[in-house]
Design an enzyme around this catalytic site. Structure first.
Site, short mmCIF file in Angstrom:
data_model
loop_
_atom_site.label_atom_id
_atom_site.label_comp_id
_atom_site.label_asym_id
_atom_site.label_seq_id
_atom_site.Cartn_x
_atom_site.Cartn_y
_atom_site.Cartn_z
N GLU A 81 -6.24 -6.04 3.94
CA GLU A 81 -6.47 -7.15 3.48
C GLU A 81 -7.30 -7.11 2.33
N THR A 111 0.84 -1.31 0.01
CA THR A 111 0.07 -0.09 0.05
C THR A 111 0.94 1.32 0.05
N GLY A 150 3.12 -2.93 8.60
CA GLY A 150 3.54 -3.14 10.09
C GLY A 150 4.95 -3.43 10.02
C1 LIG Z 1 4.73 -12.62 16.71
C2 LIG Z 1 3.32 -12.69 15.93
C3 LIG Z 1 3.09 -13.97 15.40
C4 LIG Z 1 2.12 -14.15 14.10
C5 LIG Z 1 1.99 -15.62 13.33
C6 LIG Z 1 1.28 -15.31 12.29
C7 LIG Z 1 0.90 -16.63 11.47
C8 LIG Z 1 0.06 -16.54 10.26
C9 LIG Z 1 -1.07 -15.33 10.64
C10 LIG Z 1 -1.74 -14.83 9.08
C11 LIG Z 1 -2.57 -13.53 9.49
C12 LIG Z 1 -1.66 -12.46 9.30
C13 LIG Z 1 -2.32 -11.18 9.58
C14 LIG Z 1 -1.42 -9.95 8.89
C15 LIG Z 1 -1.73 -8.71 9.23
C16 LIG Z 1 -2.11 -8.09 7.87
C17 LIG Z 1 -2.04 -6.54 7.81
C18 LIG Z 1 -2.51 -6.00 6.79
C19 LIG Z 1 -1.57 -6.02 5.41
C20 LIG Z 1 -2.10 -5.67 4.18
O1 LIG Z 1 -3.03 -4.83 4.25
S1 LIG Z 1 -1.29 -5.93 2.91
C21 LIG Z 1 -2.26 -4.92 1.41
C22 LIG Z 1 -3.49 -5.69 1.32
N1 LIG Z 1 -4.01 -4.98 0.15
C23 LIG Z 1 -5.29 -5.48 -0.44
O2 LIG Z 1 -5.75 -6.46 -0.39
C24 LIG Z 1 -5.55 -4.67 -1.90
C25 LIG Z 1 -7.04 -5.29 -2.57
N2 LIG Z 1 -7.11 -5.02 -3.69
C26 LIG Z 1 -6.85 -6.00 -4.52
O3 LIG Z 1 -6.94 -7.28 -4.38
C27 LIG Z 1 -7.05 -5.67 -6.13
O4 LIG Z 1 -6.61 -4.36 -6.54
C28 LIG Z 1 -8.48 -6.02 -6.55
C29 LIG Z 1 -9.50 -5.41 -5.68
C30 LIG Z 1 -8.62 -7.67 -6.76
C31 LIG Z 1 -8.59 -5.34 -8.16
O5 LIG Z 1 -7.42 -5.85 -8.76
P1 LIG Z 1 -7.52 -5.72 -10.25
O6 LIG Z 1 -6.07 -5.94 -11.02
O7 LIG Z 1 -7.94 -4.38 -10.72
O8 LIG Z 1 -8.59 -6.78 -10.80
P2 LIG Z 1 -9.60 -6.92 -11.24
O9 LIG Z 1 -10.94 -6.44 -10.64
O10 LIG Z 1 -9.60 -6.21 -12.82
O11 LIG Z 1 -9.84 -8.49 -11.53
C32 LIG Z 1 -8.69 -9.10 -12.74
C33 LIG Z 1 -9.00 -10.45 -12.59
O12 LIG Z 1 -7.95 -10.99 -11.42
C34 LIG Z 1 -8.89 -11.76 -10.47
N3 LIG Z 1 -8.12 -11.59 -9.29
C35 LIG Z 1 -8.00 -10.18 -8.56
N4 LIG Z 1 -7.52 -10.71 -7.35
C36 LIG Z 1 -7.07 -12.01 -7.35
C37 LIG Z 1 -6.46 -12.61 -6.44
N5 LIG Z 1 -6.10 -12.17 -5.21
N6 LIG Z 1 -6.22 -14.06 -6.56
C38 LIG Z 1 -7.18 -14.72 -7.88
N7 LIG Z 1 -7.64 -13.91 -8.57
C39 LIG Z 1 -7.78 -12.57 -8.52
C40 LIG Z 1 -10.26 -11.45 -10.71
O13 LIG Z 1 -10.96 -12.34 -10.31
C41 LIG Z 1 -10.32 -11.05 -12.10
O14 LIG Z 1 -10.28 -12.30 -13.01
P3 LIG Z 1 -11.53 -12.37 -14.04
O15 LIG Z 1 -11.37 -13.69 -14.44
O16 LIG Z 1 -12.90 -11.97 -13.55
O17 LIG Z 1 -10.93 -11.21 -15.03
C1 LIG Z 2 -4.54 -1.49 10.51
C2 LIG Z 2 -3.85 -1.54 8.82
C3 LIG Z 2 -2.63 -2.25 8.76
C4 LIG Z 2 -2.35 -2.42 7.53
N1 LIG Z 2 -1.22 -3.10 7.19
C5 LIG Z 2 -0.84 -3.08 5.80
C6 LIG Z 2 0.40 -3.61 5.68
O1 LIG Z 2 1.09 -4.33 6.59
N2 LIG Z 2 0.93 -3.53 4.37
C7 LIG Z 2 0.36 -2.97 3.36
O2 LIG Z 2 0.53 -2.88 2.33
N3 LIG Z 2 -0.97 -2.26 3.49
C8 LIG Z 2 -1.43 -2.51 4.79
N4 LIG Z 2 -2.62 -1.79 5.36
C9 LIG Z 2 -3.22 -0.98 4.07
C10 LIG Z 2 -4.64 -1.58 3.49
O3 LIG Z 2 -4.23 -2.80 2.89
C11 LIG Z 2 -5.32 -0.64 2.79
O4 LIG Z 2 -5.74 0.27 3.60
C12 LIG Z 2 -6.54 -1.50 2.20
O5 LIG Z 2 -6.18 -2.27 1.14
C13 LIG Z 2 -7.69 -0.40 1.78
O6 LIG Z 2 -7.07 0.29 0.65
P1 LIG Z 2 -7.07 1.95 0.76
O7 LIG Z 2 -6.64 2.34 2.29
O8 LIG Z 2 -6.60 2.37 -0.46
O9 LIG Z 2 -8.85 2.32 0.76
P2 LIG Z 2 -9.63 2.76 -0.50
O10 LIG Z 2 -9.59 1.86 -1.68
O11 LIG Z 2 -9.16 4.34 -0.96
O12 LIG Z 2 -10.91 3.04 0.25
C14 LIG Z 2 -11.82 3.95 0.33
C15 LIG Z 2 -13.10 4.04 -0.02
O13 LIG Z 2 -13.28 3.74 -1.55
C16 LIG Z 2 -14.03 2.57 -1.95
N5 LIG Z 2 -13.65 1.91 -3.08
C17 LIG Z 2 -12.19 1.82 -3.58
N6 LIG Z 2 -12.07 1.26 -4.54
C18 LIG Z 2 -13.32 0.87 -4.94
C19 LIG Z 2 -14.23 0.38 -6.15
N7 LIG Z 2 -13.48 -0.25 -7.21
N8 LIG Z 2 -15.46 0.20 -6.12
C20 LIG Z 2 -16.11 0.90 -5.09
N9 LIG Z 2 -15.43 1.38 -4.10
C21 LIG Z 2 -14.25 1.49 -4.08
C22 LIG Z 2 -13.87 1.73 -0.69
O14 LIG Z 2 -14.83 0.88 -0.53
C23 LIG Z 2 -13.79 2.80 0.51
O15 LIG Z 2 -14.95 2.88 0.82
C24 LIG Z 2 -3.11 -1.71 6.47
C25 LIG Z 2 -4.24 -0.77 6.83
C26 LIG Z 2 -4.90 -0.82 8.07
C27 LIG Z 2 -5.77 -0.15 8.37
#
Ligand SMILES: CCCCCCCCCCCCCCCCCCCC(=O)SCCNC(=O)CCNC(=O)[C@H](O)C(C)(C)COP(=O)(O)OP(=O)(O)OC[C@H]1O[C@@H](n2cnc3c(N)ncnc32)[C@H](O)[C@@H]1OP(=O)(O)O
Ligand SMILES: Cc1cc2nc3c(=O)[nH]c(=O)nc-3n(C[C@H](O)[C@H](O)[C@H](O)COP(=O)(O)OP(=O)(O)OC[C@H]3O[C@@H](n4cnc5c(N)ncnc54)[C@H](O)[C@@H]3O)c2cc1C
Length: 596
Positions: free
Chosen positions: A362, A79, A118
């Protein structure tokens, strides 16, 4: 504060790891060290899994031992300030320089700064960086790179690295979330994680994976894990709330009677028993999802990615719904504890702040449900073309002829009712999209105009999956249990079905033959079931078997000494070290004397 957290975090990870236990156990034992989050969570939760999922065997041989022995400490930086959801829009670039066989990492502008990872602020010395890969003037999209950001001896940021902590948040305040910027920072070619794509020494890009989204694999893994995490989090919260409700006595419904336990109020049971039931439902569903996940991984190891789309759809909606339900129900547990639920020492605020964050990270709730909806609409269209449906969508067939499902209030009948609602809502979305297209819209606009309904259809599909899995798994797992255990667990799964049937009467009236009389019957059955569960409520949360050290709650400790614990914690507050704060002499007294 940070120092204490790091100390506790290291005791947690080294102490447990010395025993050779697995990281999921780490996750559970870390609860005995933190009310919030370990700064090492991302190391084990995403950095290590990404090395496993995105590196070649040779790269794993280099990096995995270093990571597992904590010789390097990592995080996952995807992110950015300007992009989180839209991964394809990430701005950080990695441009290949064949003359030196290096990638040059750049943060083009402020919005390109990595933000949120994180452990990134002050803890990690390495990280996985998702950057747009450029070679020979062509952009190949976001790819994962392993990047050292701090000197492993001095911990100083390396030249060309700007890194720091992002500051206080609603919660996760021990997670050390950070920001990261690159100024022409060079890394070796070999630091591109090359399991799914490679760049040769001369800069040729070679795509290895057959599926374009395997780079997103770590996110799927974490989403699957988070469903289980939510069950665990909710189980802790309802243990606290039910135990407190058994201790707390309040009001006098009958003049000549003592104040009752608040757990005896039907409204209190309505608030809390769905939480017990939901914790079970999510735990059983998470185990089912994990088995689905490992099955897809096995298929992919054989080169077959056909089952990946359904896994992505399932992990997306289950992560969205489990985190949303858990956030709402933990807040409901807090409400059920009155003022004392608002005390930090109850641990309900920390549990809530963790769960509500999980609704966002996530993958944001709305965005992930729209991912599921994309799969549902495609499946409907494939059904129209006579193609086979995947197992979790078999229920769509029943809607092919559009006939209304006859209402049957047995548990299995209610599950079928939820199938009918999901099928009906997906069908309504397809109809809406087609109507907009017929009125001249292109597909993208027709889709956007239907997104409110699409989110609802994905939620309905997810609810139908949870209901079916919960019911089936309860029957399977209790087959060999005593009649008593079997009866109580059956009551909990029936309560879940009745609760959600009453929450979704509008949909059931629309897509089944449910009548007003049926609704009255559902309500009466639901209320009677609350009373049946009441005698076992404390036993049911005791069965979650949380030690006091893990619950960390003045309200939920096993001995029920709530008021003593609340006072003990209050007296520990720094403000209580002196009878008069020095602010009195500095500010209040001069103000009273008109000298301010
Ligand atoms: C000491 C402590 C010990 C701990 C031990 C731990 C043990 C294990 C614990 C496990 C838990 C750990 C917890 C960790 C804490 C986490 C902290 C937070 C981390 C983060 O937030 S990381 C960042 C996360 N970010 C996101 O999730 C972003 C979300 N956005 C997306 O995924 C994509 O942008 C999105 C929304 C899918 C759109 O992407 P785009 O390219 O635009 O895709 P399309 O919509 O156009 O789809 C294209 C096509 O791809 C397919 N697709 C999309 N995503 C996936 C996927 N992930 N897998 C497979 N296929 C995917 C989609 O279905 C489309 O397919 P079509 O066939 O329909 O075209
Ligand atoms: C506590 C915490 C820990 C995190 N840890 C990590 C980390 O370790 N590593 C990392 O990489 N990231 C991390 N993140 C970031 C996190 O993965 C993003 O905040 C999350 O994926 C949401 O993306 P954004 O912040 O860009 O929100 P945005 O996508 O900008 O969301 C803002 C608004 O826009 C809307 N929106 C966005 N796209 C669309 C769409 N296509 N259609 C309709 N509505 C839409 C959403 O629903 C929401 O209402 C963390 C976030 C938090 C809060």
């Amino acid at each position: 504060m940070y120092g204490q957290i790091v100390r506790d975090g290291l005791v947690n990870v080294t102490g447990i790891e010395d025993l050779g236990l697995t990281s999921p156990v780490l996750q559970r034992t870390s609860d005995a060290f933190f009310k919030e989050i370990s700064p090492f969570l991302l190391h084990f939760g995403m950095f290590v899994p990404t090395i496993i999922g995105q590196c070649t065997p040779e790269q794993q041989a280099k990096w995995l031992p270093l990571a597992m022995d904590l010789k390097i400490i990592g995080t996952y930086a995807q992110t950015e300030l300007g992009h989180g959801t839209f991964i394809r829009g990430l701005e950080t670039t990695a441009t290949y320089d064949a003359s030196t066989e290096q990638f040059i990492l750049k943060t083009p502008k402020l919005s390109s700064y990595k933000w949120w990872a994180g452990g990134l602020g002050k803890t990690a010395n390495h990280c996985i960086v998702l950057a747009q890969l450029y070679t020979k003037g062509v952009c190949h999209g976001p790819h994962p790179f392993i990047v050292q950001i701090r000197d492993t001896e001095t911990h100083m940021p390396l030249p060309g690295i700007k890194v720091g902590e992002i500051g206080p948040k609603l919660g996760f305040n021990t997670a050390d979330n950070g920001f990261l910027g690159f100024e022409d920072f060079r890394i070796p070619r070999e630091n591109l994680m090359m399991k799914n794509a490679q760049v040769t020494k001369d800069g040729t890009y070679v795509k290895v994976a057959r599926h374009g989204k395997l780079t997103y694999g770590t996110m799927v893994f974490v989403r699957v894990m988070l469903v289980s995490d939510m069950a665990y989090c909710l189980a802790k919260a309802v243990t606290i709330a039910v135990r407190y409700s058994a201790v707390r006595r309040q009001s006098q419904p009958k003049p000549d009677q003592p104040e009752p336990q608040v757990l005896d109020y039907l409204t209190q049971q309505h608030k809390l028993f769905i939480c017990i039931s939901t914790a079970h439902a999510m735990k059983l569903t998470s185990t089912w999802l994990w088995n689905t996940f490992t099955g897809v991984l096995a298929d992919m190891r054989d080169g077959n990615t056909d089952t990946l789309p359904e896994l992505h759809a399932l992990s997306s909606c289950l992560k969205a719904i489990s985190t949303s339900d858990t956030s709402a129900l933990i807040e409901q547990c807090r409400f059920a504890c009155g003022g004392h639920g608002y005390m930090y020492s109850s641990n309900l605020p920390a549990l809530y702040s963790f769960a509500t964050a999980t609704r966002t990270y996530e993958g944001d709730y709305t965005v992930l449900l729209l991912q599921t909806a994309r799969f549902l609409v495609k499946s409907w269209e494939q059904m129209d073309e006579g193609k086979p449906l995947t197992p979790t969508l078999a229920y769509l067939e029943q809607s092919r002829n559009g006939s209304q499902v006859s209402w049957d209030d047995s548990p299995e009948g209610i599950v079928r009712g939820f199938d009918a609602v999901a099928a009906g809502r997906i069908g309504a979305c397809v109809k809406s999209i087609r109507k907009h297209i017929n009125n001249g819209m292109d597909y993208e606009d027709a889709w956007q105009m239907t997104t409110v309904q699409l989110v609802g259809a994905a939620e309905a599909h997810c609810r139908a999956v949870i209901c079916r899995v919960y019911r089936d798994e309860t029957a399977r797992l209790t087959a060999g249990c005593s009649p008593g255990v079997k009866a109580v667990l059956d009551q909990l799964s029936t309560l879940y079905l009745l609760y959600w049937a009453l929450e979704r009467t509008g949909d059931l009236l629309r897509f089944s033959s449910l009548s007003e009389r049926d609704i009255e019957n559902l309500q009466a059955r639901y209320e009677a079931l609350l009373l049946k569960i009441r005698p076992n409520a404390v036993g049911l949360v005791d069965a979650f078997d949380f030690r006091d050290e893990v619950l960390m709650s003045t309200l939920g400790s096993y001995d029920g000494r709530v008021y003593e614990r609340l006072m003990e914690e209050a007296l520990k507050t720094p403000l209580n070290r002196e009878p008069v704060s020095d602010s009195f002499h500095k500010y209040i007294k001069p103000m009273m004397q008109g000298k301010l």
